[in-house]
Design an enzyme around this catalytic site. Structure first.
Site, PDB file in Angstrom:
ATOM      1  N   HIS A   1      37.660  43.038  39.440  1.00  0.00           N
ATOM      2  CA  HIS A   1      37.803  41.698  40.020  1.00  0.00           C
ATOM      3  C   HIS A   1      38.891  40.968  39.241  1.00  0.00           C
ATOM      4  CE1 HIS A   1      35.718  37.839  41.491  1.00  0.00           C
ATOM      5  NE2 HIS A   1      36.431  37.373  40.475  1.00  0.00           N
TER       6      HIS A   1
ATOM      7  N   ASN B   1      41.929  34.180  42.909  1.00  0.00           N
ATOM      8  CA  ASN B   1      41.785  35.643  42.867  1.00  0.00           C
ATOM      9  C   ASN B   1      43.069  36.284  43.380  1.00  0.00           C
ATOM     10  OD1 ASN B   1      38.983  34.481  43.323  1.00  0.00           O
ATOM     11  ND2 ASN B   1      38.456  36.626  43.020  1.00  0.00           N
TER      12      ASN B   1
ATOM     13  N   CYS C   1      36.606  29.888  38.898  1.00  0.00           N
ATOM     14  CA  CYS C   1      35.300  29.434  38.411  1.00  0.00           C
ATOM     15  C   CYS C   1      35.430  27.994  37.921  1.00  0.00           C
ATOM     16  CB  CYS C   1      34.830  30.332  37.270  1.00  0.00           C
ATOM     17  SG  CYS C   1      33.329  29.720  36.484  1.00  0.00           S
TER      18      CYS C   1
ATOM     19  N   ARG D   1      32.867  32.789  48.740  1.00  0.00           N
ATOM     20  CA  ARG D   1      32.104  32.494  47.509  1.00  0.00           C
ATOM     21  C   ARG D   1      33.073  32.075  46.395  1.00  0.00           C
ATOM     22  NH1 ARG D   1      31.909  33.436  42.247  1.00  0.00           N
ATOM     23  NH2 ARG D   1      32.220  35.669  42.524  1.00  0.00           N
ATOM     24  N   ASP D   2      33.743  33.016  45.768  1.00  0.00           N
ATOM     25  CA  ASP D   2      34.681  32.681  44.678  1.00  0.00           C
ATOM     26  C   ASP D   2      35.776  31.755  45.196  1.00  0.00           C
ATOM     27  OD1 ASP D   2      36.032  32.719  42.244  1.00  0.00           O
ATOM     28  OD2 ASP D   2      35.957  34.879  42.025  1.00  0.00           O
TER      29      ASP D   2
ATOM     30  N   HIS E   1      41.981  37.946  38.880  1.00  0.00           N
ATOM     31  CA  HIS E   1      42.588  36.676  39.276  1.00  0.00           C
ATOM     32  C   HIS E   1      44.079  36.745  38.950  1.00  0.00           C
ATOM     33  CE1 HIS E   1      39.117  34.008  40.319  1.00  0.00           C
ATOM     34  NE2 HIS E   1      38.491  35.073  39.847  1.00  0.00           N
TER      35      HIS E   1
END
Ligand code: COA
Ligand code: ZN
Length: 306
Positions: free
Chosen positions: A203, A245, A236, A12-13, A205
């Site tokens: 979360h 990430n 993003c 996903r990310d 990065h």
């Protein structure tokens, strides 16, 4: 040994910012391989607008085709009511709702003001009514690349509003790697004092090289749930300067070396991580897949190997 729970967000990310479309078969095979590594959770895809995130336009097909292993939760990112309907149809184990704690980023990413996002997400939470667990990811919680600092009190207020609506968990996201360890320590202390039964996930990065230092600050502050992305992919598309990430395998390798129980089979995970450059068509930032584990020994220079 303290247990740490990892949520793998590479598909996903990790994938949402990749320029070249990754075939559905490849996504399904990667999720299936990750499922066997021991993750607590995998964020498989997102039910966003295919115009906004074309890479994940095959979300239904991916969710329909992955092999779900017992003990692994398969979660999906949901930005609005339409996304929640699609996620329900796809039988996601958890809905990961998303909004930003920065007005400018929320407008760029979700095309609505924060107040409208909150109203829409509140409606989703009420309509799901406990049938599926809900997590809320709060983007830019440690700073916004367009607005600058985001106040910790504002972040705590957003967490409080969602906690009052009965969500199971909240993820505090450092969307563009602006957090530093002292800030993380303050944030996790405040969160745990105020929202104890809530599942808190961090979360990070690694945009400025502080990712693992931030993870460590959070672990030492008592946090046991983290998002990570295989190979350190991620970012993003609506946050200027966003990059990967924290690399799941680097983070898990570090915690394992320190004696934490991550539940992950690291050899298996590294084997999957080593396939990633071929999948995305370029080098990836993760380091342990290249260097090997600290327990992997090398022959001395100059020694002949037969
Ligand atoms: N799934 C599929 N299609 C969706 C959708 C969803 N969840 N939400 C909206 N759409 C479609 C609508 O059907 C409409 O389609 P049309 O142009 O063919 O009629 C179009 O998108 C516009 O709908 P609208 O309600 O006006 O949404 P929007 O254009 O304001 O977009 C979001 C809002 C949130 C759906 C969109 O900005 C988005 O998906 N952003 C991605 C956020 C993201 O994942 N960022 C990275 C991770 S943090
Ligand atoms: Zn992210």
């Amino acid at each position: 040994m303290k247990r740490i729970f990892f949520n793998e967000v590479a598909t996903r990310d990790g994938f949402q910012i990749e320029p070249a479309f990754i075939p559905t078969d490849t996504k399904v095979a990667l999720v299936n391989a990750l499922s066997t590594c021991g993750y607590a959770k995998i964020e498989v895809t997102s039910f966003t607008s295919p115009k906004a995130i074309p890479m994940l336009r095959d979300a239904e097909e991916v969710m329909g085709r992955i092999r779900r292993l017992p003990g692994v939760e398969y979660t999906v990112l949901v930005p609005n009511q339409r996304g929640a309907e699609r996620a329900m149809e796809a039988r996601a184990d958890e809905f990961n709702l998303v909004m930003s704690t920065s007005e400018t980023h929320n407008l760029a990413n979700l095309r609505m003001p924060m107040a409208r996002s909150f109203a829409a997400l509140s409606d989703i939470i009420r309509s799901v009514d406990g049938r599926t667990p809900i997590n809320v990811s709060l983007s830019c919680s440690f700073g916004c690349p367009m607005e600058g600092p985001v106040s910790q009190d504002d972040v705590l207020a957003w967490v409080g509003r969602f906690a009052d609506l009965g969500v199971r968990g909240v993820t505090i996201c450092d969307t563009t790697g602006m957090a530093h360890p002292a800030q993380v320590s303050r944030m996790v202390e405040a969160l745990q004092q105020r929202f104890d039964p809530l599942q808190l996930t961090l979360h990070f990065h690694n945009t400025r090289g502080m990712g693992l230092a931030n993870l460590l600050a959070a672990v030492q502050g008592g946090i046991i749930r983290f998002d990570g992305s295989l190979g350190g992919l991620g970012g993003c598309p609506y946050a200027p300067g966003a990059s990967g990430n924290i690399s799941s395998e680097d983070a898990i390798h570090m915690l394992d070396a320190m004696g934490y129980d991550t539940g992950i089979d690291i050899s298996r995970l590294l084997a999957v991580a080593r396939q990633l450059p071929d999948i995305v068509g370029h080098d990836v930032p993760g380091q342990v897949a290249k260097a090997g584990r600290i327990t992997d020994l090398h022959a001395p220079p100059g020694s002949s190997q037969t």
